[in-house]
Design an enzyme around this catalytic site. Structure first.
Site, short mmCIF file in Angstrom:
data_model
loop_
_atom_site.label_atom_id
_atom_site.label_comp_id
_atom_site.label_asym_id
_atom_site.label_seq_id
_atom_site.Cartn_x
_atom_site.Cartn_y
_atom_site.Cartn_z
N ASP A 36 0.84 -1.21 0.00
CA ASP A 36 0.00 0.00 0.00
C ASP A 36 0.87 1.25 0.00
O ASP A 36 1.98 1.27 0.55
CB ASP A 36 -0.92 0.02 1.23
CG ASP A 36 -2.19 0.82 1.00
OD1 ASP A 36 -3.27 0.21 0.88
OD2 ASP A 36 -2.10 2.07 0.93
N TYR A 155 -13.51 6.94 -14.37
CA TYR A 155 -13.64 5.72 -13.54
C TYR A 155 -14.23 4.59 -14.38
O TYR A 155 -13.73 3.47 -14.39
CB TYR A 155 -14.52 6.03 -12.32
CG TYR A 155 -14.54 4.93 -11.27
CD1 TYR A 155 -13.44 4.75 -10.43
CD2 TYR A 155 -15.63 4.09 -11.13
CE1 TYR A 155 -13.45 3.74 -9.47
CE2 TYR A 155 -15.64 3.09 -10.17
CZ TYR A 155 -14.56 2.92 -9.33
OH TYR A 155 -14.57 1.92 -8.38
N LYS A 159 -12.54 0.88 -15.29
CA LYS A 159 -13.14 -0.34 -14.76
C LYS A 159 -13.64 -1.25 -15.89
O LYS A 159 -13.54 -2.48 -15.79
CB LYS A 159 -14.26 0.01 -13.77
CG LYS A 159 -13.72 0.71 -12.51
CD LYS A 159 -12.70 -0.15 -11.78
CE LYS A 159 -12.17 0.47 -10.51
NZ LYS A 159 -11.24 -0.39 -9.77
N THR A 190 -16.51 2.24 2.23
CA THR A 190 -15.06 2.39 2.40
C THR A 190 -14.74 3.89 2.35
O THR A 190 -15.65 4.70 2.45
CB THR A 190 -14.31 1.69 1.24
OG1 THR A 190 -14.58 2.41 0.03
CG2 THR A 190 -14.70 0.23 1.08
#
Ligand code: NAD
Length: 293
Positions: A36, A155, A159, A190
């Site tokens: 990360d 986005y 995707k 999230t």
């Protein structure tokens, strides 16, 4: 699926969906490597996994940088002996808004992390997973990879690409015993709506971390994300789907009618082409050799 004592690298594993998948796989007996950009967050996440008895390694990495990927693979294999699986999860929400509201730097950020980060993860990990005799790869797409999302062009583009590439790679890598799946969740609770926190200067961040403006809690995007499903459901669903060798992993069955409407529109377009005076005669031509039958 054989999880026990195998090793998985999870990009963006410090929190959110990546952490939930890492936890679910760790509880199946896998060694977990949390890669990360947020090293401190990944260390906290690792401590939580350790209390559950999971063997875990933390690696600071930016999925945009090829050198970070290759060093992550080296560190993972020297710690655990081999690498068998990859969760290509690190991603950002981009900058939702009208076409003219997005700069090229906004696009580049989203494409570099969500699409090229996944491509680089494949390039770095696939040779090592092949050497280990096979395993699995989950590329984190989105429901936005099955439905075009208005005001989410960058986005959607990344995707849709991840879903398409995963279909291609599933066929390419099957002979090596590598199962490839695309995960396509709708909203999950999230911090994806706060992705600007992870944007680097190289991708158009013009202010310091402390000055970054994040969307207010009552914004539409904040609300739909925070009202999303629990991320642990996604982790468990991924384990369930891997056990069933699913290639397309859906977490929100309630979106079926929306996706069906898109398939129906695609099917109707074929119907019109079949009736076309210009191309209709091609209807009985055999498919090209590269098309999976
Ligand atoms: N939350 C949702 O509603 C939702 C829905 C569909 C798909 N997704 C996808 O799930 C994935 C995970 O998102 P999330 O919702 O958990 O978001 P999140 O923001 O909560 O977590 C993202 C994680 O990725 C890390 N990260 C971000 N940029 C990175 C980089 N350049 N290099 C390495 N690590 C980086 C962050 O530090 C964080 O740990 C993304 O690919 C996202 O597009 C999320």
């Amino acid at each position: 699926m054989d999880f026990s004592n195998k090793t998985v690298l999870v990009s963006g594993g410090a929190e959110g969906i990546g952490f939930a998948i890492a936890k679910a796989l760790g509880l199946q007996g896998m060694n977990v490597v949390l890669g990360d950009i947020n090293e401190e967050g990944a260390r906290e996440a690792a401590n939580e996994l350790k209390t559950l008895g999971v063997r875990v390694l933390v690696i600071k990495m930016d999925v945009v940088k090829p050198e970070d990927w290759f060093s992550a693979v080296g560190l993972a294999t020297s710690e655990f002996g081999a690498l068998h699986a990859l969760i290509n999860n690190a991603g950002v929400g981009g900058k939702p808004g009208p076409i003219e509201g997005n700069t090229l730097a906004d696009w580049q950020w989203c494409v570099d992390v969500n699409l090229m980060g996944v491509v680089q993860g494949m390039q770095a990990c696939v040779p090592t997973i092949k050497q280990s005799g096979g395993g699995f790869i989950v590329n984190v797409g989105s429901m936005a990879g099955l439905l075009g999302v208005p005001f989410g062009g960058e986005y959607t583009a990344t995707k849709l690409a991840v879903v398409g590439l995963s279909e291609a790679w599933a066929v390419e890598l099957a002979p090596f015993g590598i199962h490839v799946a695309a995960l396509c969740p709708a909203f999950v609770s999230t911090r994806i709506h706060l992705s600007e926190r992870n944007r680097a200067e190289t991708h158009g961040q013009t202010v310091s971390r402390a000055q970054i403006e994040l969307p207010p809690e009552d914004s539409m995007m904040s609300q739909v994300v925070t009202n999303g499903i629990d991320k642990d459901l996604v982790g468990s669903r991924v384990v369930e789907a891997l056990n069933q060798k699913e290639h397309l992993i859906i977490t929100h069955p309630n979106y079926r009618s929306a996706v069906q409407a898109r398939f129906q529109a695609i099917d109707s377009a074929f119907e019109r082409a079949a009736k076309s005076a210009i191309v209709g005669h091609l209807i009985n031509e055999p498919l090209d050799a590269f098309v999976p039958q």
